[in-house]
Design a protein around this motif. Structure first.
Motif, PDB file in Angstrom:
ATOM      1  N   LEU A 198      47.323  43.236  21.810  1.00  0.00           N
ATOM      2  CA  LEU A 198      48.449  44.308  21.603  1.00  0.00           C
ATOM      3  C   LEU A 198      49.879  43.522  21.664  1.00  0.00           C
ATOM      4  CD1 LEU A 198      46.860  47.193  23.539  1.00  0.00           C
ATOM      5  CD2 LEU A 198      47.269  46.902  21.058  1.00  0.00           C
ATOM      6  N   GLY A 199      50.068  42.425  22.227  1.00  0.00           N
ATOM      7  CA  GLY A 199      51.286  41.648  22.195  1.00  0.00           C
ATOM      8  C   GLY A 199      51.905  41.588  23.589  1.00  0.00           C
ATOM      9  N   PHE A 200      50.893  42.198  24.682  1.00  0.00           N
ATOM     10  CA  PHE A 200      51.665  42.137  26.064  1.00  0.00           C
ATOM     11  C   PHE A 200      51.382  40.726  26.837  1.00  0.00           C
ATOM     12  CE2 PHE A 200      50.886  46.692  24.948  1.00  0.00           C
ATOM     13  CZ  PHE A 200      52.023  47.109  25.061  1.00  0.00           C
ATOM     14  N   ASN A 201      52.246  40.446  27.730  1.00  0.00           N
ATOM     15  CA  ASN A 201      51.716  39.123  28.338  1.00  0.00           C
ATOM     16  C   ASN A 201      50.920  39.426  29.737  1.00  0.00           C
ATOM     17  OD1 ASN A 201      53.406  40.280  30.771  1.00  0.00           O
ATOM     18  ND2 ASN A 201      55.538  39.150  29.963  1.00  0.00           N
ATOM     19  N   GLU A 202      50.884  38.254  30.510  1.00  0.00           N
ATOM     20  CA  GLU A 202      49.683  38.312  31.796  1.00  0.00           C
ATOM     21  C   GLU A 202      50.344  39.228  32.681  1.00  0.00           C
ATOM     22  OE1 GLU A 202      47.156  37.066  30.881  1.00  0.00           O
ATOM     23  OE2 GLU A 202      47.857  36.102  29.002  1.00  0.00           O
ATOM     24  N   LEU A 203      51.348  39.599  32.810  1.00  0.00           N
ATOM     25  CA  LEU A 203      51.925  40.339  34.022  1.00  0.00           C
ATOM     26  C   LEU A 203      51.475  41.911  33.507  1.00  0.00           C
ATOM     27  CD1 LEU A 203      55.598  39.391  34.432  1.00  0.00           C
ATOM     28  CD2 LEU A 203      53.690  39.125  35.992  1.00  0.00           C
ATOM     29  N   VAL A 204      51.303  42.447  32.263  1.00  0.00           N
ATOM     30  CA  VAL A 204      50.807  43.562  32.042  1.00  0.00           C
ATOM     31  C   VAL A 204      49.278  43.587  32.280  1.00  0.00           C
ATOM     32  CG1 VAL A 204      50.257  45.257  30.249  1.00  0.00           C
ATOM     33  CG2 VAL A 204      52.221  44.104  30.217  1.00  0.00           C
ATOM     34  N   ASN A 205      48.260  42.557  32.065  1.00  0.00           N
ATOM     35  CA  ASN A 205      47.278  42.172  32.445  1.00  0.00           C
ATOM     36  C   ASN A 205      46.805  42.560  33.932  1.00  0.00           C
ATOM     37  OD1 ASN A 205      44.826  41.956  30.803  1.00  0.00           O
ATOM     38  ND2 ASN A 205      45.755  40.081  30.017  1.00  0.00           N
ATOM     39  N   GLY A 206      47.984  41.789  34.640  1.00  0.00           N
ATOM     40  CA  GLY A 206      47.864  42.169  36.067  1.00  0.00           C
ATOM     41  C   GLY A 206      48.169  43.470  36.479  1.00  0.00           C
ATOM     42  N   LYS A 207      49.026  43.981  36.013  1.00  0.00           N
ATOM     43  CA  LYS A 207      49.347  45.610  36.387  1.00  0.00           C
ATOM     44  C   LYS A 207      48.135  46.520  36.081  1.00  0.00           C
ATOM     45  CE  LYS A 207      54.303  45.240  35.471  1.00  0.00           C
ATOM     46  NZ  LYS A 207      55.494  45.829  34.658  1.00  0.00           N
ATOM     47  N   VAL A 208      47.382  46.298  34.946  1.00  0.00           N
ATOM     48  CA  VAL A 208      46.180  47.032  34.332  1.00  0.00           C
ATOM     49  C   VAL A 208      45.279  47.030  35.433  1.00  0.00           C
ATOM     50  CG1 VAL A 208      44.445  47.324  32.734  1.00  0.00           C
ATOM     51  CG2 VAL A 208      46.775  47.221  32.070  1.00  0.00           C
ATOM     52  N   ILE A 209      44.836  45.623  35.720  1.00  0.00           N
ATOM     53  CA  ILE A 209      43.627  45.086  36.669  1.00  0.00           C
ATOM     54  C   ILE A 209      44.115  45.724  38.220  1.00  0.00           C
ATOM     55  CG2 ILE A 209      42.636  43.558  38.029  1.00  0.00           C
ATOM     56  CD1 ILE A 209      42.694  41.803  35.445  1.00  0.00           C
ATOM     57  N   SER A 210      45.259  45.695  38.714  1.00  0.00           N
ATOM     58  CA  SER A 210      45.913  46.280  39.758  1.00  0.00           C
ATOM     59  C   SER A 210      45.718  47.756  40.027  1.00  0.00           C
ATOM     60  CB  SER A 210      47.190  45.673  40.318  1.00  0.00           C
ATOM     61  OG  SER A 210      47.880  45.899  41.331  1.00  0.00           O
ATOM     62  N   MET A 211      46.105  48.547  38.839  1.00  0.00           N
ATOM     63  CA  MET A 211      46.045  49.897  38.940  1.00  0.00           C
ATOM     64  C   MET A 211      44.578  50.409  39.283  1.00  0.00           C
ATOM     65  SD  MET A 211      49.082  50.819  39.387  1.00  0.00           S
ATOM     66  CE  MET A 211      48.995  52.588  39.023  1.00  0.00           C
ATOM     67  N   THR A 212      43.898  49.762  38.451  1.00  0.00           N
ATOM     68  CA  THR A 212      42.416  50.044  38.453  1.00  0.00           C
ATOM     69  C   THR A 212      41.877  50.012  39.961  1.00  0.00           C
ATOM     70  OG1 THR A 212      42.042  49.266  36.327  1.00  0.00           O
ATOM     71  CG2 THR A 212      40.038  49.696  37.491  1.00  0.00           C
ATOM     72  N   PHE A 213      42.051  49.030  40.608  1.00  0.00           N
ATOM     73  CA  PHE A 213      41.619  48.691  41.914  1.00  0.00           C
ATOM     74  C   PHE A 213      42.526  49.617  42.914  1.00  0.00           C
ATOM     75  CE2 PHE A 213      39.621  45.250  39.596  1.00  0.00           C
ATOM     76  CZ  PHE A 213      38.404  45.265  39.740  1.00  0.00           C
ATOM     77  N   LEU A 214      43.578  49.885  42.726  1.00  0.00           N
ATOM     78  CA  LEU A 214      44.444  50.584  43.536  1.00  0.00           C
ATOM     79  C   LEU A 214      43.955  51.863  43.642  1.00  0.00           C
ATOM     80  CD1 LEU A 214      46.774  50.687  45.592  1.00  0.00           C
ATOM     81  CD2 LEU A 214      48.203  51.094  43.504  1.00  0.00           C
ATOM     82  N   SER A 215      43.802  52.521  42.423  1.00  0.00           N
ATOM     83  CA  SER A 215      43.369  53.811  42.490  1.00  0.00           C
ATOM     84  C   SER A 215      41.902  54.071  42.953  1.00  0.00           C
ATOM     85  CB  SER A 215      43.318  54.529  41.010  1.00  0.00           C
ATOM     86  OG  SER A 215      42.330  53.605  40.041  1.00  0.00           O
ATOM     87  N   THR A 216      40.898  53.089  42.955  1.00  0.00           N
ATOM     88  CA  THR A 216      39.655  53.261  43.704  1.00  0.00           C
ATOM     89  C   THR A 216      40.046  53.041  44.928  1.00  0.00           C
ATOM     90  OG1 THR A 216      38.690  51.963  41.514  1.00  0.00           O
ATOM     91  CG2 THR A 216      37.662  51.976  43.579  1.00  0.00           C
TER      92      THR A 216
END
Length: 421
Positions: A46-64
């Motif tokens: 989609l054109g996003f860098n690794e920081l976005v990947n990090g945020k997505v993964i982080s938010m998944t585990f934070l909400s859990t």
């Protein structure tokens, strides 16, 4: 042959609820396996860098992490089956939606939703298995549960890489990834069928005695103390895992320019090796006891983690990954069995939820740290640094676990009894 007969006898002895739970677990994990391998590439496409990947993964585990404690309390006081149904349905729908959305805000929002929804399955399944089994069965049951989970991830990882490459022959790269993610969502939703067929038998008046009036003090103080001690150990392991595990596919892609199919194959082999290691876990327990088995397996994984960190050869990195994955995770069912055996029945859901909460918290905190280090130092020294830090954290966590829980390492009788049953 004796090992095969031991496991065959074990599986035959399990009731219908356990077998249906295994099937539901396999379906959800195949779907998640597809997502684990492919979703990072979807975000990148989609054109996003690794920081976005990090945020997505982080938010998944934070909400859990945020919802696990309330979900665990609900699991102890209400219906575990209903919570698993809710978790499977809502997670499957959210995974499908994540396959469609493209804006950064929605990617992060629905990753948060995934963590919330999937927590209801996570907190319920382990206590459910414990309640539907005898104490002497549990090391084997949890070994099968985690091995089946891992094996299903093997299938999911392979399907994720292969389907994406096949779809890319006919479709643009983004669309091929999207179709693969949709397939993963459908497989996850298929788990609803065996969950519907579960029969929940609650102990009469069990709810009445759970979480006694807090005016009388903290309920089950001994159990609560054990839960906290396990949580500290799991938090340290979660910190280490959060640095490297979510980004292993990117590690192989960035350092070695590996294809999707090859990455899927390597990750699948690692999960297959883990499943095999989990199956032999009860044999290790018979020789060493539960606590020593966990610590020895974790310690043996560290050299292989460092090999993966510093090698410049793809197959050496893959070999290091395979052994690290197998050894580090082989102790998980043993640890879960140990915790379930030491905690009061009325607090099993809470114990499982706290254990998973702190692990997810570790992933949530360390995800952005890992991507930041890799962006700053590059694909070689960046990954070398995070893998080395992880090895140090694992060493501290394993040492803590040994000294805190070695007093519990007295009983091998449950495994021995199972062998002769």
């Amino acid at each position: 042959m004796a090992l095969y007969q031991e496991w065959a006898d074990q599986i035959k002895s399990y009731n219908r609820n356990i077998k249906l739970t295994f099937l539901a677990n396999i379906l959800t994990q195949i779907g998640l396996g597809i997502f684990m391998v492919i979703y990072n590439f979807y975000i990148r496409e989609l054109g996003f860098n690794e920081l976005v990947n990090g945020k997505v993964i982080s938010m998944t585990f934070l909400s859990t992490a945020l919802v696990l404690i309330p979900a665990g309390v609900m699991s102890d006081r209400a219906s575990r089956k209903k919570l698993m149904l809710f978790g499977a349905f809502s997670t499957g729908i959210i995974l499908f939606t994540r396959s469609m959305v493209e804006s950064q805000e929605l990617l992060i929002l629905f990753s948060f939703g995934t963590g919330l929804a999937s927590a209801f399955i996570q907190v319920s399944i382990i206590p459910w298995l414990a309640e539907n089994s005898q104490p002497e069965q549990r090391v084997h049951i949890f070994s099968i549960h985690f091995a089946a989970m891992t094996a299903a991830n093997v299938v999911g990882s392979l399907l994720g890489g292969i389907l994406t490459d096949v779809f890319s022959l006919f479709l643009p790269e983004l669309e091929s990834i999207r179709f693969t993610l949709v397939a993963g969502s459908a497989l996850f939703l298929a788990a609803l069928l065996p969950i519907f067929r579960l029969k929940e038998v609650r102990i009469e008046n069990q709810t009445d005695r759970k979480f006694m009036d807090f005016k009388r003090g903290i309920p089950h103080k001994a159990s609560l103390k054990i839960i906290i001690l396990f949580a500290v150990a799991q938090l340290m392991i979660g910190f280490g895992a959060g640095l490297v595990i979510p980004y292993l596919n990117l590690y192989f892609a960035d350092r070695f320019m590996a294809s999707n199919s090859l990455i899927g194959l390597v990750i699948s082999l690692g999960q297959g090796a883990t499943a095999a290691a989990m199956i032999i876990g009860p044999m290790v327990v018979r020789r060493l006891g539960e606590v020593k088995a966990i610590v020895v397996l974790q310690m043996l994984s560290l050299p292989f983690l460092l090999l993966t960190a510093y090698t410049q050869h793809f197959w050496l990195a893959a070999l290091g990954f395979l052994f690290r994955q197998a050894l580090m995770n082989a102790g998980n069912p043993i640890q879960m069995s140990l915790m379930m055996s030491k905690v009061d029945d009325s607090m099993k859901g809470l114990a499982n939820s706290v254990n998973q909460m702190v692990f997810n918290l570790g992933w949530a905190i360390m995800g952005p740290v890992s991507t930041g280090i890799v962006l700053k130092y590059g694909s070689y020294w960046g990954y070398a640094a995070v893998f080395t830090i992880t090895a140090g954290i694992y060493l501290v966590g394993s040492t803590y676990f040994f000294f805190v829980f070695k007093a519990m390492d007295k009983t091998k009788s449950a495994i021995s009894a199972t062998k002769t049953a």
